[in-house]
Design a protein around this motif. Structure first.
Motif, short mmCIF file in Angstrom:
data_model
loop_
_atom_site.label_atom_id
_atom_site.label_comp_id
_atom_site.label_asym_id
_atom_site.label_seq_id
_atom_site.Cartn_x
_atom_site.Cartn_y
_atom_site.Cartn_z
N GLU A 400 88.50 76.10 -26.98
CA GLU A 400 87.39 74.95 -26.76
C GLU A 400 86.96 75.15 -25.30
O GLU A 400 87.38 75.48 -24.38
N HIS A 401 85.54 74.45 -25.21
CA HIS A 401 84.53 74.51 -24.10
C HIS A 401 84.21 72.97 -23.96
O HIS A 401 83.53 72.57 -24.63
N TRP A 402 84.74 72.47 -22.99
CA TRP A 402 84.24 71.32 -22.52
C TRP A 402 83.17 70.99 -21.45
O TRP A 402 83.37 71.54 -20.19
N VAL A 403 82.27 70.14 -21.67
CA VAL A 403 81.21 70.18 -20.67
C VAL A 403 81.09 68.62 -20.25
O VAL A 403 80.73 67.82 -21.03
N VAL A 404 81.37 68.28 -19.22
CA VAL A 404 81.34 66.71 -18.67
C VAL A 404 80.01 66.28 -18.53
O VAL A 404 79.32 66.95 -17.75
N VAL A 405 79.46 65.08 -19.17
CA VAL A 405 78.26 64.71 -18.94
C VAL A 405 78.41 63.33 -18.42
O VAL A 405 77.36 62.80 -18.01
N SER A 425 82.49 72.31 -16.07
CA SER A 425 82.84 72.46 -17.46
C SER A 425 84.37 73.21 -17.19
O SER A 425 84.78 73.39 -16.47
N ALA A 426 85.05 73.11 -18.38
CA ALA A 426 86.46 73.73 -18.25
C ALA A 426 86.43 74.46 -19.89
O ALA A 426 85.99 74.14 -20.68
N TYR A 427 87.18 75.60 -19.74
CA TYR A 427 87.47 76.53 -20.86
C TYR A 427 88.79 76.52 -21.36
O TYR A 427 89.71 76.75 -20.50
N LEU A 446 82.22 63.91 -22.85
CA LEU A 446 82.15 65.21 -22.98
C LEU A 446 81.40 65.84 -24.21
O LEU A 446 81.64 65.03 -25.26
N ILE A 447 81.03 67.11 -23.99
CA ILE A 447 80.31 67.81 -25.20
C ILE A 447 81.58 68.81 -25.38
O ILE A 447 81.88 69.62 -24.36
N GLU A 448 82.12 68.92 -26.84
CA GLU A 448 83.10 70.03 -26.92
C GLU A 448 82.59 71.00 -27.84
O GLU A 448 82.02 70.71 -28.96
N VAL A 449 82.77 72.31 -27.46
CA VAL A 449 82.13 73.36 -28.72
C VAL A 449 83.44 73.94 -28.84
O VAL A 449 84.08 74.76 -27.88
#
Length: 470
Positions: A400-405, A425-427, A446-449
């Protein structure tokens, strides 16, 4: 001497006939179909003042209590079922618990969570009568005064003469065809079966022992365990699946000789279809029930409901259209009972349209699927409420890769705890123990990929969770 009265709200149903708004993980009893309150909340509210909120118990599925319906159930007394076993086991377990937890023999008011009652004063009057009759060791049911030859309900035949407003029940009748429904309406001694009951805990347990003795044997074993010191919810979790799958109507009410009926003209609807929703709604001058993002021109007798996208309708009549972000229902008025056929078909496929919405509520907030499980990846938008945190968890099949928006995240990765601000972001690698928290005072977005060979929600191993989902 004061009477102890407990409310037992049955909230374990799936509500499939109101798809696509109602889903298996968030069925209709937790939705706001009429007014600002959910159907569950409105059901609890109409018991007051006879039954205080602290004396109301909600019987629901364990998946509801720890999943999408968490916010509706938070703070309520709950009896969580680990699996569905119909209404008789749910009511029997509730009766035994009410006796053992209170130390007396309370009267139980058993109500489905997903009905609408428009006339609360009339309901209260019927409830007070039913409680009085139940003190005489009777099983009391509310018989809805029929207004039309309805084929979608079961019926109850009562004696032509009774004591005031109370009548003895002669028999229960299955859902009839139109000819028999009209005959029963003309007869005048038949009522719609509401599924609402009032009785002493001891009396319903006596009838269970008489007519479903195998259930009593299992229940006695459960009671011995929780009265011996085990946590009663753990006993229910461990033993409930062994209970016979039987309804209270078929198992008890159709056989008992102790059933009384209170005729109830209370503005009742079981809201069992979109046609029923349309019937009870406020209409415009053309008979339309319109809500959400809808533009209707020269339409008549339609139900048009949009959750997000614009519904633009011109010159249609007798049509039901319900839009959610991932599905649209279209049918003719009068055909919405067949929505269950759609849900049954969806269950045979691999998609999750019958299970959950694009936006899924969780105890900590919600997530919205932005891009589905295609080519080994999935994209979500997460909202974490102030002060909330996800479970300490790991995934065996995805990273999971989290990008805080918006907001600030506190992220735990193994032994490391770090703060992740907006545009950072955090991985999280496959198999790594991790947790996401919002220690701030505003919602965290957050956007989570997700990337992996399996992206299902069941690829979550929880090690610790403040919401009891381990």
């Amino acid at each position: 001497m004061s009477i102890s009265v407990k409310g037992i709200i049955l909230a374990g149903g799936s509500g499939s006939r109101l798809w696509p708004l109602s889903r298996q993980q968030l069925p209709k009893q937790f939705l706001k179909l009429s007014g600002a309150a959910s159907m569950l909340s409105a059901t609890i509210g109409r018991l007051s003042p006879l039954v205080a909120k602290d004396d109301v118990w909600v019987v629901t599925g364990e998946s509801h209590a720890t999943g999408e319906a968490f916010s509706e159930l938070e703070g309520l007394n709950q009896i969580m079922e680990p699996c569905g076993r119909n209404t008789a086991p749910a009511i029997a377990v509730a009766a035994a618990l009410m006796q053992d937890l209170s130390g007396d023999d309370p009267i139980m008011v058993v109500l489905p969570a997903d009905h609408i009652v428009a006339d609360k004063d009339a309901f209260q009057a019927c409830l007070n009568k039913a409680v009085e009759v139940a003190q005489g060791d009777r099983l009391v049911t509310f018989g809805i005064v029929p207004t039309q030859p309805e084929t979608g309900f079961g019926y109850i035949q009562a004696e032509a003469s009774g004591q005031g407003d109370i009548q003895n029940v002669l028999r229960f009748v299955e859902k009839p065809d139109l000819e028999n429904a009209q005959r029963m309406l003309d007869d005048g001694n038949y009522y719609w079966n509401s599924g609402m009951f009032v009785w002493k805990a001891s009396v319903i347990l006596e009838e269970v022992e008489k007519y479903i003795p195998e259930m009593t044997a299992l229940l006695n074993g459960m009671r011995a365990r929780w009265n011996g010191g085990e946590l009663w919810q753990e006993v229910v979790r461990d033993s409930f699946d062994k209970m016979p799958d039987v309804s209270i109507d078929y198992g008890i009410m159709e056989k008992s000789q102790r059933v009384s009926l209170v005729p109830a003209d209370i503005g009742w609807s079981d809201v069992g279809s979109w046609d029923a929703v349309h019937e009870i709604a406020e209409h415009d001058v053309n008979g339309n029930d319109i809500s959400g993002n809808v533009l209707a021109i020269d339409c008549h007798n339609t139900l048009l409901r949009s959750e997000r996208s614009l519904i633009a309708a011109i010159g249609i009549e007798d049509i039901i259209a319900v839009e959610t972000p991932d599905a649209i229902l279209l049918c003719r008025a009068g055909e919405s009972q067949r929505v269950r056929e759609i849900v049954d078909s969806l269950k045979l496929g691999k998609e999750r349209y019958h299970l959950e919405h694009v936006t899924v509520r969780r105890p900590w907030g919600s997530y919205t699927v932005l891009e589905g499980r295609a080519d080994g990846y999935q994209i979500k938008r997460l909202e974490v409420l102030p002060g909330a945190r996800l479970s300490m968890q790991a995934h065996q099949h995805r990273s999971e890769h989290w990008v805080v928006v918006a907001g600030t995240a506190t992220v735990t990765c193994g032994e490391l705890v770090k703060t992740v601000a907006k545009n950072e972001s955090a991985y999280i690698s496959i198999g790594e123990t991790h947790r996401l928290e919002n220690r701030g005072k505003i919602p965290l977005h957050l956007i989570e990929v997700q990337v992996g060979d399996y992206l299902g929600e069941d690829d979550i191993e929880r090690f610790e969770d403040i919401y009891g989902r381990t």
